[in-house]
Design a protein around this motif. Structure first.
Motif, PDB file in Angstrom:
ATOM      1  N   UNK A  21       0.833  -1.206   0.000  1.00 38.32           N
ATOM      2  CA  UNK A  21       0.000   0.000   0.000  1.00 38.32           C
ATOM      3  C   UNK A  21       0.871   1.261   0.000  1.00 38.32           C
ATOM      4  N   UNK A  22       1.934   1.256   0.822  1.00 40.59           N
ATOM      5  CA  UNK A  22       2.820   2.430   0.847  1.00 40.59           C
ATOM      6  C   UNK A  22       3.447   2.651  -0.521  1.00 40.59           C
ATOM      7  N   UNK A  23       3.898   1.543  -1.113  1.00 39.22           N
ATOM      8  CA  UNK A  23       4.593   1.685  -2.390  1.00 39.22           C
ATOM      9  C   UNK A  23       3.628   2.132  -3.482  1.00 39.22           C
ATOM     10  N   UNK A  24       2.381   1.673  -3.392  1.00 32.75           N
ATOM     11  CA  UNK A  24       1.431   2.096  -4.405  1.00 32.75           C
ATOM     12  C   UNK A  24       1.229   3.606  -4.353  1.00 32.75           C
ATOM     13  N   UNK A  25       1.077   4.132  -3.148  1.00 39.02           N
ATOM     14  CA  UNK A  25       0.901   5.582  -3.026  1.00 39.02           C
ATOM     15  C   UNK A  25       2.176   6.299  -3.489  1.00 39.02           C
ATOM     16  N   UNK A  26       3.328   5.714  -3.143  1.00 43.16           N
ATOM     17  CA  UNK A  26       4.590   6.313  -3.588  1.00 43.16           C
ATOM     18  C   UNK A  26       4.646   6.368  -5.100  1.00 43.16           C
ATOM     19  N   UNK A  27       4.293   5.239  -5.704  1.00 37.52           N
ATOM     20  CA  UNK A  27       4.343   5.128  -7.159  1.00 37.52           C
ATOM     21  C   UNK A  27       3.441   6.163  -7.807  1.00 37.52           C
ATOM     22  N   UNK A  28       2.256   6.288  -7.246  1.00 37.34           N
ATOM     23  CA  UNK A  28       1.311   7.249  -7.808  1.00 37.34           C
ATOM     24  C   UNK A  28       1.874   8.651  -7.711  1.00 37.34           C
ATOM     25  N   UNK A  29       2.524   8.965  -6.597  1.00 36.08           N
ATOM     26  CA  UNK A  29       3.049  10.316  -6.420  1.00 36.08           C
ATOM     27  C   UNK A  29       4.232  10.593  -7.330  1.00 36.08           C
TER      28      UNK A  29
END
Lengths: 531, 629
Positions: free
Chosen positions: A438-446
């Motif tokens: 989940x953290x990485x997904x938000x990171x990726x999106x940003x």
């Protein structure tokens, strides 16, 4: 006659004012701001109020450092009829809380400006609530802990609802208030039962009592202990006492959520650690299974539900539940190593979470509306510093190297393994992997530029993402929650809030590269708690 | 003044940071200047530190910079060890680096991304100094990897050229194999001594059995074989010549490739525990020196000849280490740094003057066109060939003396290698600078004729001249009859187990020196007869040697192709098993989570119910525990 009068006079306990100086400063600052706001026509100017709050918190921080010096010289001391203790542990928490207040008031400043709220309630209540948290950490009596808990909580209930224009805030506050009242009642009942079993509410005397007596029927004592654990578990959002968390985190104004996530957790864990490890240290075999169960439930539920959230605040709520599970790992170990790791984790987590909610505050824009993950598309390009801070803080939460997150997770895991709780450590690692997604997904999106072919909508469908990532993305972005078209709003970033966020990110990186000072601080705090 | 040691590191780091941040905006010229000045200042700092060290009797100073992890038994310090060995390394590394930086400002002029080149170069010098100055194996490892990655970037600097890109990869992979050796050695040493700090390791040598010491020494040798291009990992170095010539001179001749030798010298107290390990080291060094020299006789690319020559010369250094002649190894390393840097920069000047031509078949007669390059190259040639009184005669002489005393068989091999060295270097020299010009008509394979070869600009010839003067003088730091006052006396305290004493008997030494000199003359004479007039002597360039003993083909057959097959199978298994598991797990996670979501109803009464349920569960557990303990 004169002598008679003298003997009937109430005997005042001696007070070591230094021991309660941080609390006094925080309360005093709050009262001062309140008074000035009331007296100045048109209210206090917003930046003056923020400046005063930061100064107050800074003064509390400095007074904690003075206390630290005294503790180093004289060791732990109790005062006010042994109801308050000043030791490395209480000072550690005071430092953590004051740091969070500084960051939260910087971040809140922008929120108040944006929402055009001229009153200083946010700052005043934050100071009072922080005073409650500090008091909770320095209480040496169950009654004082309860008092402090209420100071902390009641201020938080109001804080959640302080923006009258936000309907969902009202709902969240009411939910929080009802459930909080419920858990407080449980907690008080626990105190009463403990008093019944031991004849005292003073923690030192409880230790003495339990050291000298072995109860033949410890039912009363155990029930009291169990009820108090429930009270604390509610405060730190451990499963299954966490239900308020997602709703309240989402409903509360974003800066309040950050403040609450950090300070309430510090206060709750401080008192939990002191009660369990100091007062009930001899009963560890009794409470460890409960903490074990709470940890497992929090780790798994927090991580699992985190990955299906689209609302960032809700996602961070589950993240905070997951983190609570990790900290419980250190508590469960009930060793020097475990407590030290838990303290380090707590401090690191508090700063990270204030920082993340700082970013959320800024991104969510007017009315705190844009909290969908799609609003973070291309944040790094749109607002490089803010985006970079978010990336740092998210990676730290996932436990990446060169951040405080690594040493935090490493510490509690190794503490758990060293006492043989490796199944718990294993579960924690699995949950770290799940939440890491989940953290990485938000990171990726940003990190992705806006409008790139591999935007969140088609995460991985186009080029640039490896096949497994693609499938993960595809499976986890379920049909029903494919993002609706979210307008990418301009992120209004003012230097004040950005300073707060940057400070949090810098703290996270600096103490990730140089963990020494923070680790030795946590170590000293642990030694004073466990003796 | 000893406290200037961190300053040595500071300037290259600062240069790197400035260039990486502002380099693009400053342009090629300014960034070249900044990079050069940074390294120059670093040299000055090294000089000051050196003088400071000379001025005090305790010449083993640890400069603690910063404590990273101070928890429990785990203490990781970032500290520098300033002692004669490290400062000697620093002096020649910074000096030669500064000159090569200066040369590069001319050589790289007009290249695309010249700024990036200087960024890497400064980072390289920083990493090299970290490697040398680190007071523990971990820090040395950081530097070791740092120079490795810089080398990789710089070898594949012309990354749009296939050869350069794959040469970079080759260098990196070969080095990784060696790095495994260093890691293994670190694990072994930590296991035995509980520390990675050099001085502490040397204090705990008692806990090594002979077997453990031999294993650690062999692991270190594997590391050295990777970085210093020794058998069996030597053939990345010739390919690394795809990088720009200053890089070949600095990284792949003068400094980085000697890191393996440095590591072995640094760990000399450990080596002293393992006679078997030292024999292996000596054999590897001697064999590498010989094999590379034979290959050097049959190469046609000017840089390849020099590359194999480098491999061969490092082989001599490793051979010296194997015999315990550490001072001789370092002495040869310094001399080699000077003359090999000189030769590489000279070859760069030739290539520059011939508009990129590297084939020695297409050179000849350049003496007339490039007088400065010719004169300086001449000095380099005589120095490496071992002609008295030039550098290699003294330094290689010391090595061979020591070998003669310990392993006579290897001495014979060494003498043969010495003849070969004089021969292939003379071949190169005659083909490039004498005879008839062969570049002014089109080649058989269609390469166009080159007109007007020209001498290089001043920024390139000045470093050549300085290095030539340096090459002439460098032997003076350790002449055999002055050992009491020179490098040997300075370095000796570091090498507690110096097994070698060149002052032993003057009669034998003079005979050995005479043999060396005669061998050098024989090599040159043969080359003069064979190559004076031109390159057409296919019999002297057997296919076996020109193709590097088919070493690459061998690796390709036993590792490359089976490895590829394995990778393909693994890829298939990855899709089926790993991806399946990951996706399956993701699906399960999502499904569970979706189900779990439903308990979050938003209704306060449900929440309260759950809290009550949790409360009851805890109470039941506790009460059961209370009444049935």
């Amino acid at each position: 006659m004169i002598t008679e009068l003298a003997t009937t006079m109430i005997k005042m306990p001696s007070i070591d004012y230094l021991a309660i100086l941080p609390v006094l400063i925080l309360i005093g600052g709050a009262v001062l701001i309140m008074a000035i706001t009331a007296m100045v026509p048109g209210g206090l100017r917003r930046d003056v109020a923020t400046a005063m709050t930061v100064t107050t918190a800074l003064a509390a921080l400095i007074s904690s450092l003075v206390e630290w010096h005294r503790v180093l010289v004289q060791g732990a001391t109790t005062t006010i009829a042994h109801a308050i203790v000043m030791d490395g542990f209480s000072v550690f928490m005071a430092i953590a809380v004051s740091s969070c207040v500084i960051l939260a008031s910087l971040i809140g400043h922008d929120y108040l400006k944006r929402e055009d709220i001229s009153s200083a309630e946010y700052l005043i209540l934050a100071l009072i609530s922080a005073a409650g948290a500090v008091l909770m950490a320095s209480a040496n009596d169950l009654v004082v802990i309860f008092l402090a808990l209420e100071i902390l909580s009641i201020a938080l209930y109001v804080l959640v609802a302080f923006n009258p224009r936000r309907a969902e805030s009202g709902e969240a506050a009411l939910k929080y208030f009802i459930l909080g009242g419920f858990s407080s009642a449980v907690f008080v009942y626990g105190i009463a039962l403990t008093y019944g079993a031991t004849g005292t509410t003073n923690l030192t005397q409880i230790v003495d009592f339990l050291g000298q007596n072995t109860a033949q029927h410890p039912g009363l004592l155990y029930a009291g202990l169990g009820l108090m654990i429930v009270g604390f578990a509610f405060k730190v959002a451990a499963v299954p006492f966490h239900f308020w968390t997602p709703d309240v985190y989402q409903g509360a104004p974003s800066p309040v959520t950050g403040f609450m996530a950090a300070v309430a957790k510090i206060g709750g864990f401080a008192a939990l650690l002191r009660v369990l490890l100091s007062a009930f240290g001899t009963q560890a075999a009794t409470w460890q299974p409960i903490i074990y169960a709470l940890a497992v439930a929090s780790l798994l539920l927090g991580a699992l539900l985190m990955v299906v959230q689209r609302d960032v605040k809700r996602m961070m709520a589950y993240s905070s539940i997951n983190h609570a599970g990790f900290i419980l790992l250190g508590v469960e170990a009930a060793t020097t190593r475990g407590v030290q790791a838990a303290l380090y984790y707590l401090f690191a987590y508090a700063i990270m979470t204030v920082g993340v909610f700082g970013v959320i505050t800024l991104v969510s824009g007017n009315g705190d509306r844009d909290t969908d993950i799609a609003s973070y598309r291309g944040l790094l390009r749109r607002s490089p510093l803010l985006g970079a801070c978010l990336v740092v803080l998210l990676l730290a939460q996932a436990g990446a190297p060169f951040t405080t997150g690594l040493f935090a997770k490493l510490g509690v895991l190794s503490a758990a393994v060293s006492v043989g709780s490796w199944p718990l450590a294993l579960i924690a690692m699995v949950s770290a992997v799940i939440s890491g997604f989940a953290y990485l997904r938000l990171t990726l999106i940003s990190v992705r530029p806006v409008g790139a072919p591999t935007d969140v909508d088609e995460l991985g469908v186009e080029t640039g993402v490896s096949a497994p990532m693609h499938h993960l993305g595809a499976t986890l972005m379920l049909e029903e929650e494919l993002p609706t078209e979210v307008e990418i709003a301009h992120v209004g970033v003012s230097p004040v809030a950005l300073t707060g966020v940057t400070l949090a990110a810098a703290f996270t990186i600096i103490f990730g590269i140089v963990p020494g000072p923070l680790l030795s601080l946590a170590h000293a705090a642990t030694m004073s708690l466990l003796g | 003044m000893i406290h200037f040691a961190p300053v040595m590191l500071f300037f290259p780091l600062l240069g790197f940071l400035v260039l990486v941040t502002f380099g693009r905006r400053m342009g090629e010229k300014a960034s070249g200047t900044i990079a050069t000045v940074a390294i120059g200042l670093s040299f000055v700092a090294a000089l000051i530190t050196f003088l400071g060290l000379l001025g005090q009797s305790n010449r083993e100073v640890t400069e603690n910079l910063y404590t990273w992890i101070p928890v429990g038994s785990l203490h990781v310090n970032i500290a520098l060890l300033v002692d004669p060995l490290s400062i000697t390394m620093c002096l020649f590394v910074t000096f030669i680096s500064a000159l090569i930086h200066l040369y590069s400002t001319g050589y790289m002029h007009g290249e695309r991304d010249a700024t990036k080149f200087f960024v890497y170069l400064n980072l390289f010098v920083f990493s090299m100094l970290v490697l040398v100055l680190g007071n523990n194996l971990l820090l040395t490892f950081v530097g070791w990897e740092g120079v490795g990655v810089c080398s990789y970037w710089l070898v594949s600097y012309y990354f749009d050229k296939d050869a350069a890109a794959s040469a970079g990869k080759k260098a990196f992979i070969y080095n990784r194999v060696g790095d495994v050796g260093l890691l293994l050695a670190m694990f072994l040493i930590f296991d035995k001594t509980g520390t990675l700090n050099y001085l502490d390791i040397f204090g705990h040598l008692g806990s090594f059995t002979t077997l453990a010491a031999t294993m650690a020494v062999l692991a270190l040798m594997l590391a050295a074989a990777g970085k210093s291009a020794q058998i069996p990992l030597f053939n990345w170095l010739p390919d690394a010549m795809e990088g720009p010539t200053p890089v070949s001179a600095l990284i792949h001749a003068a400094t980085m490739v000697t890191a393996g030798v440095y590591l072995l010298c640094r760990m000399n107290p450990l080596l002293s525990l393992s006679p078997d390990g030292r024999v292996v080291i000596a054999i590897i060094g001697g064999a590498t020196a010989f094999v590379a020299a034979t290959i050097g006789t049959s190469q046609r690319d000017i840089k390849k000849v020099l590359a194999f020559s480098t491999v061969s010369q490092i082989g001599f250094m490793v051979l010296a280490v194997g015999t315990g002649a550490y001072v001789a190894a370092i002495f040869l390393m310094i001399c080699h740094a000077f003359y090999k840097a000189l030769l590489f920069l000279g070859s760069g000047s030739v290539i520059h003057g011939l508009h990129g031509e590297q084939d020695i078949d297409r050179m000849g007669a350049l003496r007339k066109f490039m007088p400065i390059t010719f004169a300086t190259f001449l000095i380099g040639w005589l120095a490496i060939a071992g002609v008295p009184p030039f550098a290699s005669f003294w330094s290689k002489g010391d090595v061979l003396d020591s070998v003669y005393r310990h392993y006579p068989a290897l001495w014979v091999l060494g003498i043969i290698t010495a003849i070969l060295t004089a021969y292939y270097m003379s071949r190169l020299f005659f083909l490039v600078f004498t005879g008839k010009a062969r570049f002014d008509e089109p080649a058989a394979d269609g390469r166009p004729a080159i007109h007007d070869p020209h001498e290089s600009p001043k920024v390139m010839t000045i470093p050549l001249v300085v290095l030539a003067v340096g090459t002439l003088l460098v032997a003076g730091i350790d002449l055999p009859w002055m050992h009491a006052h020179t490098l040997k006396a300075f370095l000796e305290p570091v090498f507690t187990t110096n097994l070698y004493d060149p002052n032993e008997s003057s009669g034998l030494q003079i005979i050995l020196a005479a043999v060396d000199a005669i061998m050098a003359v024989i090599g040159i004479a043969v080359a003069w007869v064979a190559w004076r007039n031109g390159p057409d002597r296919p019999k002297l360039e057997p296919k076996f040697l020109a193709n590097v003993w088919y070493w690459d083909n061998f690796y390709d057959a036993i590792i490359g192709r089976p490895g590829q097959r394995l990778a393909q199978e693994a890829a298939r298994a990855d899709v089926a098993v790993i991806d399946g598991a990951v996706m399956g797990a993701a699906a399960v996670v999502t499904k569970r989570a979706q189900a779990l979501r439903r308990i979050q109803t938003g209704q306060v009464r449900h929440y309260a119910l759950f809290i009550a349920a949790g409360l009851v569960a805890i109470l039941v557990f506790l009460l059961v525990k209370a009444f049935h303990p």
